[in-house]
Design a protein around this motif. Structure first.
Motif, short mmCIF file in Angstrom:
data_model
loop_
_atom_site.label_atom_id
_atom_site.label_comp_id
_atom_site.label_asym_id
_atom_site.label_seq_id
_atom_site.Cartn_x
_atom_site.Cartn_y
_atom_site.Cartn_z
N MET A 9 21.79 -13.08 -4.22
CA MET A 9 21.32 -11.98 -3.37
C MET A 9 22.33 -11.64 -2.28
O MET A 9 22.56 -10.48 -1.97
CB MET A 9 19.96 -12.32 -2.77
N PHE A 10 22.94 -12.67 -1.71
CA PHE A 10 23.97 -12.44 -0.70
C PHE A 10 25.14 -11.66 -1.30
O PHE A 10 25.64 -10.71 -0.70
CB PHE A 10 24.45 -13.77 -0.12
N ALA A 11 25.57 -12.05 -2.49
CA ALA A 11 26.67 -11.36 -3.16
C ALA A 11 26.32 -9.91 -3.44
O ALA A 11 27.16 -9.01 -3.29
CB ALA A 11 27.04 -12.09 -4.45
N VAL A 12 25.08 -9.66 -3.86
CA VAL A 12 24.65 -8.29 -4.14
C VAL A 12 24.70 -7.45 -2.86
O VAL A 12 25.23 -6.34 -2.86
CB VAL A 12 23.23 -8.26 -4.75
N VAL A 13 24.18 -7.99 -1.77
CA VAL A 13 24.16 -7.24 -0.51
C VAL A 13 25.58 -6.92 -0.04
O VAL A 13 25.89 -5.78 0.31
CB VAL A 13 23.38 -8.03 0.58
N VAL A 14 26.45 -7.91 -0.06
CA VAL A 14 27.83 -7.69 0.38
C VAL A 14 28.54 -6.69 -0.52
O VAL A 14 29.24 -5.78 -0.05
CB VAL A 14 28.60 -9.03 0.44
N THR A 15 28.36 -6.81 -1.82
CA THR A 15 28.98 -5.88 -2.76
C THR A 15 28.45 -4.47 -2.59
O THR A 15 29.22 -3.50 -2.59
CB THR A 15 28.77 -6.36 -4.21
N LEU A 16 27.15 -4.33 -2.41
CA LEU A 16 26.57 -3.00 -2.22
C LEU A 16 27.07 -2.36 -0.93
O LEU A 16 27.37 -1.16 -0.91
CB LEU A 16 25.04 -3.07 -2.22
N LEU A 17 27.18 -3.14 0.12
CA LEU A 17 27.72 -2.60 1.38
C LEU A 17 29.16 -2.14 1.19
O LEU A 17 29.55 -1.06 1.68
CB LEU A 17 27.64 -3.64 2.49
#
Length: 91
Positions: A9-17
């Motif tokens: 989830m952390f990776a998804v958030v950082v990638t989406l940002l």
């Protein structure tokens, strides 16, 4: 929730940002200028292929973290490639 899910989830958030902030602003800037001058075509193609490959792997593996994280990258980089083609054809 296990540590792998939290990391995903952390990776998804950082990638989406990064992709929505960085790539979307580039799409908008290119649209306003009506030019892709200054962009490296090979870099953009490499990014598109990279995002698409990770997206495809996520689909085949059933990994929603990879799928969700790479959709904006595929969309934005496809839009930049289409802009590249459109502005080169019109000149």
């Amino acid at each position: 929730m296990d540590i792998g899910s939290i990391a995903g989830m952390f990776a998804v958030v950082v990638t989406l940002l990064g992709t929505t902030g960085g790539y979307a602003s580039q799409v908008w800037k290119t649209y306003k200028k009506k030019s892709t001058e200054g962009l490296s075509w090979s870099f953009c193609v490499t990014l598109l292929l990279s995002h698409f490959a990770w997206f495809a792997f996520g689909v085949l593996d059933g990994n929603w973290f990879l799928i969700i994280a790479n959709i904006p990258g595929v969309v934005c980089m496809t839009m930049i490639q289409l802009q590249w083609w459109w502005y080169k054809v019109r000149v």
